[in-house]
Design a protein around this motif. Structure first.
Motif, PDB file in Angstrom:
ATOM      1  N   TRP A 145      -0.438  -7.774   4.962  1.00  0.00           N
ATOM      2  CA  TRP A 145      -1.121  -7.616   6.249  1.00  0.00           C
ATOM      3  C   TRP A 145      -0.582  -6.359   6.916  1.00  0.00           C
ATOM      4  CZ3 TRP A 145      -5.237 -10.200   7.965  1.00  0.00           C
ATOM      5  CH2 TRP A 145      -5.658  -9.925   9.258  1.00  0.00           C
ATOM      6  N   LYS A 176       7.433  -8.768   1.765  1.00  0.00           N
ATOM      7  CA  LYS A 176       6.648  -8.319   0.609  1.00  0.00           C
ATOM      8  C   LYS A 176       7.523  -7.945  -0.542  1.00  0.00           C
ATOM      9  CE  LYS A 176       6.271  -3.603   2.117  1.00  0.00           C
ATOM     10  NZ  LYS A 176       5.577  -2.411   1.962  1.00  0.00           N
ATOM     11  N   ASN A 190       3.543 -10.252   3.250  1.00  0.00           N
ATOM     12  CA  ASN A 190       2.608 -11.115   2.546  1.00  0.00           C
ATOM     13  C   ASN A 190       2.301 -12.241   3.522  1.00  0.00           C
ATOM     14  OD1 ASN A 190       2.819  -9.544   0.236  1.00  0.00           O
ATOM     15  ND2 ASN A 190       4.366 -10.832  -0.669  1.00  0.00           N
ATOM     16  N   GLY A 209      -3.279 -13.682   1.417  1.00  0.00           N
ATOM     17  CA  GLY A 209      -3.340 -12.324   0.913  1.00  0.00           C
ATOM     18  C   GLY A 209      -3.488 -12.290  -0.594  1.00  0.00           C
TER      19      GLY A 209
END
Length: 145
Positions: A117, A145, A56, A108
């Motif tokens: 990403w 993430k 993230n 994001g």
């Protein structure tokens, strides 16, 4: 008798409770991509970072207007899979700066930007246009993430 029943109920519930194991969290410090470059006249500067893994993410540009009554700078967030050929991220808003100090953040999941990403390379490209002088402070924040 009631105490024995309550004790057995608590013991049964404790035995049925799920076991949760702690997960380690990788702390990734904020990365400063630009902090000393001044921009004046017609010039383009780029600030890039290789990213290994899926994170993230967020990128901030803090524009510090230094001098001049006319000034403009446009910054774009770009991506690449080979570190040579960059394209502006689809759906990314252009950061526009003028004669005032300002901040712009891409993150994001905002608008059409990907939450995670995935490409290998990220770059912020800043194009300065007029006669004023300014300084972009570009920072990258990555999170597991």
């Amino acid at each position: 008798m009631k105490k024995i029943i309550v004790f057995y109920l608590i013991a049964i519930l404790a035995a049925m409770a799920p076991r949760v194991t702690a997960q380690s969290v990788k702390v990734i410090p904020t990365v400063t991509l630009s902090s000393t470059d001044t921009m004046s006249g017609v010039v383009t500067k780029t600030y890039d970072r290789t990213i290994t893994g899926n994170y993230n993410w967020s990128v901030s540009v803090n524009w510090d207007h230094l001098s001049g009554s006319t000034d403009s700078c446009y910054c774009y967030i770009q991506e690449s899979v080979d570190g040579t050929n960059y394209v502006t991220v689809a759906g990314a808003t252009r950061a526009a700066f003028g004669v005032n100090d300002a901040t712009f953040i891409w993150s994001g999941g905002t608008g059409n930007l990907p939450v995670v990403w995935a490409p290998n390379y990220m770059r912020v490209s800043c194009s300065h246009k007029n006669t004023g002088t300014g300084r972009p402070y570009v920072k990258l924040q990555l999170k597991n993430k």
